[in-house]
Design an enzyme around this catalytic site. Structure first.
Site, PDB file in Angstrom:
ATOM      1  N   LYS A  41       0.815  -1.227   0.000  1.00 33.24           N
ATOM      2  CA  LYS A  41       0.000   0.000   0.000  1.00 33.24           C
ATOM      3  C   LYS A  41       0.844   1.270   0.000  1.00 33.24           C
ATOM      4  O   LYS A  41       0.309   2.363  -0.131  1.00 33.24           O
ATOM      5  CB  LYS A  41      -0.926   0.006   1.218  1.00 33.24           C
ATOM      6  CG  LYS A  41      -2.290  -0.622   0.931  1.00 33.24           C
ATOM      7  CD  LYS A  41      -3.339  -0.085   1.861  1.00 33.24           C
ATOM      8  CE  LYS A  41      -4.728  -0.224   1.275  1.00 33.24           C
ATOM      9  NZ  LYS A  41      -5.736   0.428   2.101  1.00 33.24           N
ATOM     10  N   ARG A  90     -18.499   5.060   5.061  1.00 30.60           N
ATOM     11  CA  ARG A  90     -18.747   6.467   4.768  1.00 30.60           C
ATOM     12  C   ARG A  90     -19.851   6.639   3.737  1.00 30.60           C
ATOM     13  O   ARG A  90     -20.826   7.317   3.956  1.00 30.60           O
ATOM     14  CB  ARG A  90     -17.469   7.147   4.258  1.00 30.60           C
ATOM     15  CG  ARG A  90     -16.533   7.548   5.347  1.00 30.60           C
ATOM     16  CD  ARG A  90     -15.159   7.773   4.830  1.00 30.60           C
ATOM     17  NE  ARG A  90     -14.605   6.521   4.315  1.00 30.60           N
ATOM     18  CZ  ARG A  90     -13.335   6.363   3.993  1.00 30.60           C
ATOM     19  NH1 ARG A  90     -12.507   7.364   4.073  1.00 30.60           N
ATOM     20  NH2 ARG A  90     -12.903   5.197   3.566  1.00 30.60           N
TER      21      ARG A  90
HETATM   22  P1  ADP Z   1      -8.041   0.617   5.002  1.00 33.74           P
HETATM   23  O1  ADP Z   1      -6.751   0.829   4.302  1.00 33.74           O
HETATM   24  O2  ADP Z   1      -8.162  -0.725   5.652  1.00 33.74           O
HETATM   25  O3  ADP Z   1      -9.275   1.019   4.262  1.00 33.74           O
HETATM   26  P2  ADP Z   1      -8.255   3.040   6.527  1.00 33.74           P
HETATM   27  O4  ADP Z   1      -7.237   3.475   7.520  1.00 33.74           O
HETATM   28  O5  ADP Z   1      -8.397   3.859   5.309  1.00 33.74           O
HETATM   29  O6  ADP Z   1      -7.896   1.561   6.258  1.00 33.74           O
HETATM   30  O7  ADP Z   1      -9.661   2.911   7.223  1.00 33.74           O
HETATM   31  C1  ADP Z   1      -9.913   2.017   8.278  1.00 33.74           C
HETATM   32  C2  ADP Z   1     -11.406   1.906   8.491  1.00 33.74           C
HETATM   33  O8  ADP Z   1     -11.921   3.164   8.898  1.00 33.74           O
HETATM   34  C3  ADP Z   1     -12.205   1.514   7.269  1.00 33.74           C
HETATM   35  O9  ADP Z   1     -13.279   0.689   7.691  1.00 33.74           O
HETATM   36  C4  ADP Z   1     -12.739   2.824   6.748  1.00 33.74           C
HETATM   37  O10 ADP Z   1     -13.934   2.671   6.022  1.00 33.74           O
HETATM   38  C5  ADP Z   1     -12.984   3.544   8.053  1.00 33.74           C
HETATM   39  N1  ADP Z   1     -12.952   4.995   7.896  1.00 33.74           N
HETATM   40  C6  ADP Z   1     -12.016   5.743   7.290  1.00 33.74           C
HETATM   41  N2  ADP Z   1     -12.343   7.064   7.315  1.00 33.74           N
HETATM   42  C7  ADP Z   1     -13.534   7.137   7.974  1.00 33.74           C
HETATM   43  C8  ADP Z   1     -14.433   8.200   8.305  1.00 33.74           C
HETATM   44  N3  ADP Z   1     -14.166   9.453   7.948  1.00 33.74           N
HETATM   45  N4  ADP Z   1     -15.576   7.893   8.959  1.00 33.74           N
HETATM   46  C9  ADP Z   1     -15.843   6.610   9.289  1.00 33.74           C
HETATM   47  N5  ADP Z   1     -15.063   5.559   8.997  1.00 33.74           N
HETATM   48  C10 ADP Z   1     -13.925   5.810   8.349  1.00 33.74           C
END
Ligand code: ADP
Length: 163
Positions: A41, A90
């Site tokens: 990633k 989201r």
């Molecule tokens: P990944 O690379 O596994 O998607 P992230 O760090 O981007 O990891 O996100 C981890 C989790 O948090 C995922 O389930 C994502 O949908 C959720 N997430 C990310 N941003 C938000 C947000 N603004 N509100 C709610 N959930 C979120």
């Protein structure tokens, strides 16, 4: 005792993540935030940096801890005796990807259930990528990330830009 994990990249942790952390920590007795150490990633922050930032952010949440992991998320969950896995949703765009992962995980490990928490509306637009994008143009990210990690994020962005 119910143990839950909240896995993700957290590159870096945002207020949207923190909202999910706070809410999921109320649902389980113990919450483990799993920081995915996945080189494919190409994260901006190292796993150590991401764990450190999360530790600062959750220091007042008594039942939450932070750990890095690599490999399959369900294996990490199993090794910690977790029965619940939290993910945040989201928008519809998240749904297609998330349901696929949840169903795969369920096929691999039927004892672990994925629980989806819908984002609080004020964070529905927020993602780690947006934070990095805005910060890279010297935009103000105070509304996007927890205050305790602001200096760390800004410092890293400066370093990356100067290379
Ligand atoms: P990944 O690379 O596994 O998607 P992230 O760090 O981007 O990891 O996100 C981890 C989790 O948090 C995922 O389930 C994502 O949908 C959720 N997430 C990310 N941003 C938000 C947000 N603004 N509100 C709610 N959930 C979120």
């Amino acid at each position: 005792m119910t143990i839950g994990i909240y896995p993700g990249s957290f590159d870096p942790v945002t207020l949207g993540h923190l909202d999910i952390i706070k809410r999921s920590s109320k649902i389980v007795d113990r919450l483990i935030i799993g920081v995915l150490n996945n080189s494919a990633k190409k994260p901006m922050f190292s796993a150590r940096e991401r764990v450190h930032m999360l530790e600062l952010v959750v220091k007042d949440i008594q039942n939450a801890t932070v750990e890095p992991f690599d490999g399959l998320t369900v294996e990490f969950a199993k090794s910690r005796n977790a029965t619940v896995m939290f993910r945040g949703l989201r928008a519809v765009t998240d749904f297609e990807y998330e349901i696929q992962i949840a169903q795969t995980n369920h096929a691999l490990s039927p004892d672990i259930d994925t629980v989806f928490l819908t984002t609080s509306v004020q964070y529905s637009y927020l993602s780690s990528s947006i934070v990095k994008e805005v910060a890279s143009y010297e935009g103000n990210i105070t509304k996007f990330v927890p205050e305790s990690i602001l200096p760390l994020v800004m410092e890293k962005i400066k370093k990356v830009r100067s290379v």
